[in-house]
Design a protein around this motif. Structure first.
Motif, short mmCIF file in Angstrom:
data_model
loop_
_atom_site.label_atom_id
_atom_site.label_comp_id
_atom_site.label_asym_id
_atom_site.label_seq_id
_atom_site.Cartn_x
_atom_site.Cartn_y
_atom_site.Cartn_z
N LEU A 53 -18.67 56.58 61.55
CA LEU A 53 -20.00 56.99 61.10
C LEU A 53 -19.82 58.23 60.25
N GLU A 54 -20.06 58.10 58.97
CA GLU A 54 -19.99 59.24 58.07
C GLU A 54 -21.41 59.64 57.72
N PHE A 55 -21.69 60.91 57.73
CA PHE A 55 -23.05 61.40 57.59
C PHE A 55 -23.12 62.39 56.44
N VAL A 56 -24.14 62.25 55.61
CA VAL A 56 -24.32 63.11 54.45
C VAL A 56 -25.75 63.60 54.44
N GLY A 57 -25.94 64.88 54.19
CA GLY A 57 -27.29 65.43 54.05
C GLY A 57 -27.53 65.79 52.61
N PHE A 75 -26.54 52.89 67.25
CA PHE A 75 -26.85 52.21 68.51
C PHE A 75 -26.66 50.71 68.38
N LYS A 76 -26.29 50.10 69.50
CA LYS A 76 -26.27 48.65 69.66
C LYS A 76 -26.69 48.38 71.09
N GLY A 77 -27.92 47.96 71.26
CA GLY A 77 -28.46 47.78 72.60
C GLY A 77 -28.51 49.11 73.33
N SER A 118 -22.90 55.39 69.64
CA SER A 118 -21.69 56.05 69.15
C SER A 118 -21.71 57.53 69.54
N ALA A 119 -20.57 58.15 69.36
CA ALA A 119 -20.54 59.61 69.45
C ALA A 119 -21.41 60.15 68.32
#
Length: 85
Positions: free
Chosen positions: A1-5, A69-71, A75-76
């Motif tokens: 999971l890569e996150f960008v603001g 999320f999955k169900g 994830s962290a």
């Protein structure tokens, strides 16, 4: 999971992230300096990869992170990013 603001031209906070394999939804958490993180948005759909925060104040710095999320599984937390409006 890569996150960008990022901040878009309308002075709203837009947060974006990359797709996580198997994820069916995402949740965005936010705080301000000295505050505690709180859930601000639940986003359904595996392909929903951004959200615009329209509830921000000029001059404040906001910190965000995302979880996939999955169900009932998630994830962290992504690495947090900060954006000043």
């Amino acid at each position: 999971l890569e996150f960008v603001g990022s901040v878009d031209v309308y002075k709203r906070q837009t947060v974006r992230w990359t797709k996580t394999a198997g994820a069916t939804s995402y949740r965005v958490y936010r705080k301000t300096a000295g505050g505690k993180y709180a859930l601000v948005k639940k986003i359904g759909g595996a392909n929903a990869l951004s959200w615009t925060d329209t509830n921000t104040a000029k001059g404040k710095t906001y910190y965000y992170y995302v979880r996939a999320f999955k169900g009932n599984y998630y994830s962290a937390a992504s690495k947090a990013v900060n954006v000043k409006r």
